[in-house]
Design an enzyme around this catalytic site. Structure first.
Site, PDB file in Angstrom:
ATOM      1  N   ASP A   1       0.883  -1.132   0.023  1.00  0.00           N
ATOM      2  CA  ASP A   1       0.017   0.045  -0.070  1.00  0.00           C
ATOM      3  C   ASP A   1       1.181   1.259  -0.120  1.00  0.00           C
ATOM      4  O   ASP A   1       1.489   1.550   0.983  1.00  0.00           O
ATOM      5  CB  ASP A   1      -0.986   0.062   1.293  1.00  0.00           C
ATOM      6  CG  ASP A   1      -1.758   1.213   1.326  1.00  0.00           C
ATOM      7  OD1 ASP A   1      -1.849   2.194   0.686  1.00  0.00           O
ATOM      8  OD2 ASP A   1      -2.778   1.235   2.264  1.00  0.00           O
ATOM      9  N   HIS A   2       0.843   2.001  -1.086  1.00  0.00           N
ATOM     10  CA  HIS A   2       1.864   2.902  -1.196  1.00  0.00           C
ATOM     11  C   HIS A   2       1.673   4.171  -0.205  1.00  0.00           C
ATOM     12  O   HIS A   2       2.449   5.042  -0.165  1.00  0.00           O
ATOM     13  CB  HIS A   2       1.849   3.443  -2.819  1.00  0.00           C
ATOM     14  CG  HIS A   2       3.290   4.250  -3.219  1.00  0.00           C
ATOM     15  ND1 HIS A   2       3.962   5.097  -2.292  1.00  0.00           N
ATOM     16  CD2 HIS A   2       4.112   3.734  -4.353  1.00  0.00           C
ATOM     17  CE1 HIS A   2       4.939   5.446  -3.118  1.00  0.00           C
ATOM     18  NE2 HIS A   2       5.107   4.626  -4.227  1.00  0.00           N
ATOM     19  N   ARG A   3       0.393   4.196   0.462  1.00  0.00           N
ATOM     20  CA  ARG A   3       0.407   5.517   1.372  1.00  0.00           C
ATOM     21  C   ARG A   3       0.862   5.038   2.581  1.00  0.00           C
ATOM     22  O   ARG A   3       1.451   5.764   3.408  1.00  0.00           O
ATOM     23  CB  ARG A   3      -1.119   5.529   1.763  1.00  0.00           C
ATOM     24  CG  ARG A   3      -2.035   5.578   0.567  1.00  0.00           C
ATOM     25  CD  ARG A   3      -3.805   5.410   0.812  1.00  0.00           C
ATOM     26  NE  ARG A   3      -3.881   4.020   1.417  1.00  0.00           N
ATOM     27  CZ  ARG A   3      -4.910   3.683   1.624  1.00  0.00           C
ATOM     28  NH1 ARG A   3      -6.092   4.655   1.868  1.00  0.00           N
ATOM     29  NH2 ARG A   3      -5.379   2.449   2.071  1.00  0.00           N
TER      30      ARG A   3
END
Length: 427
Positions: free
Chosen positions: A399-401
């Site tokens: 999850d790039h967040r």
């Protein structure tokens, strides 16, 4: 009288199947008696009474699907109280099967009796559920100050919890700009809309698990900005160490699998790179203290992810024992909610099916999921020479967040040497 409500057996449960009654109209139940079985999208659970009294009416028949949480399912005459009024005609049509006083899943500790229903300053009874009264008494909350949101203004569990925390303000309606920026989900076509001729197919209805998995996967793939990272691991040493370990554990009847090594290595790598052991929340990034590793288990009709808690603290023998037990009970749908909810990282292994490489969908709200392929003989270059080696491809979906490319790469750099030289995990 007390309305018996469909319980929420997990934080995300919205509806369930009232699978079985263990009581009938006229039975007197006590706190702690098993009164019903509820099927959720993940498991079948026994439910206990939280108050005592006589069952007067059954409002939801055994086997009914799609029963919403907090829907009245039966009525109970409180000890020393008046009998419930007769239900409406529609409710009278419900089979007189059997009932239950339920608002909490089965607990291992005995349930203390709920305090008596309080009265207002004018002497009128304050209508509240037994569980709400118990929680209020435990937390020093005055029920007189609470406005109930249950049926007919009854005070229920969520009202007491909200009062204890300070009632949450309702979410503001989305602005016009925000509303117009949302893309409406694509409408799934029915079989008739597909133009498939009648009689040329069999239609298998979607059960609760299929619906839940479909909903969660669509939400994840649409809402999580995800990306994959790939790495190859040589596992010849792992296979040799595994053979020695299993020979040592044979007298105890314990057999360690490759997946047990992977779970242990992932847990240790998460402690070495704690930024990968995290979840995105609206309030901020939740950095987890322990590596609670979820392992994907295929079961009849779907998928479930039981959890090895604090896997970084456990030896391979303990992980092997726990994973075998969890997988067995998962397939029997006998897991407790706390055994499959709340993991911090997931492992999905399809190597036993011969799958070489794949990419998994993130198990929200976790920040990563690791997909493990089959170990196979490949030609590799060592010291300028082409030699055979058993290689396993691992894919980390992030999850790039929460986990950016560099963090994901550092996690895999920590994971790879543990798998390739697993003696370090035995220390």
């Amino acid at each position: 009288m007390t309305d018996i409500l469909m319980p929420a057996l997990s934080p995300t449960m919205e509806e369930g199947v009232l699978a079985k009654w263990h009581v009938k109209v006229g039975d007197v139940v006590s706190a702690g008696d098993v009164i019903a079985e509820i099927e959720t999208d993940k498991a079948t659970m026994e439910v206990e009474a939280v108050d005592e009294g006589e069952i007067t009416d059954i409002l939801v028949a055994e086997g009914t699907e799609g029963v919403k949480v907090n829907t009245p399912i039966a009525r109970l005459k409180d000890e020393g109280g008046a009998a419930a009024p007769k239900p409406a005609a529609k409710a009278e049509e419900a089979p007189k099967a059997a009932p239950a006083a339920v608002e909490a899943p089965k607990a291992s500790a005995p349930v203390a009796p709920a305090p008596a229903a309080p009265k207002s300053d004018s002497g009128e009874r304050i209508f509240s559920s037994p569980l709400a009264r118990r929680i209020a008494a435990q937390n020093g909350v005055d029920l007189k100050s609470i406005k109930g949101t249950g049926p007919h203004g009854r005070i229920v569990k969520r009202d007491v919890e909200a009062a204890g925390k300070g009632a949450a303000q309702p979410a503001a309606a989305p602005t016009a700009a925000a509303a117009t920026s949302c893309i409406a989900p694509r409408q799934v076509q029915s079989v008739a809309q597909m133009g498939i001729p009648d009689g040329s197919y069999d239609l298998i209805p979607l059960d609760g698990m299929k619906k839940a998995v479909a909903r969660r996967m669509v939400d994840s793939i649409q809402n999580v900005p995800h990306f994959p990272l790939f790495i190859d691991c040589e596992i010849d040493q792992l296979m040799a160490v595994r053979a020695k370990v299993n020979k040592m554990l044979e007298p105890q009847g314990i057999k360690v699998s490759v997946n047990d090594f992977i779970i242990k290595a992932a847990a240790l790598a998460l402690k070495m790179v704690p930024e990968a052991n995290a979840s995105y929340t609206p309030e901020g990034i939740a950095m987890h203290h322990n590596a609670d590793v979820s392992m994907a288990v295929a079961i009849d009709g779907g998928l479930i992810t039981p959890i090895i808690r604090k896997a970084e603290t456990k030896g391979l023998a303990q992980i092997a024992t726990e994973s075998k037990d969890l997988a067995k009970r998962a397939r029997e749908r006998k897991l407790k909610p706390e055994e499959f909810q709340g993991g911090t990282f997931s492992v999905s292994n399809l190597g036993m099916f011969g799958i070489k490489q794949f990419t998994s969908i993130i198990n929200e709200p976790q920040g990563c999921i690791m997909s493990v392929g089959a170990g196979e003989q490949r030609a590799v270059v060592k010291n300028g020479q082409i030699v055979p080696a058993t290689v396993m491809t691992v894919t980390l979906t992030c999850d790039h967040r929460v986990v950016d490319g560099a963090t994901g790469a550092r996690f895999l750099q920590a994971f790879k040497p543990l798998i390739e030289d697993p003696v370090a995990m035995l220390a």
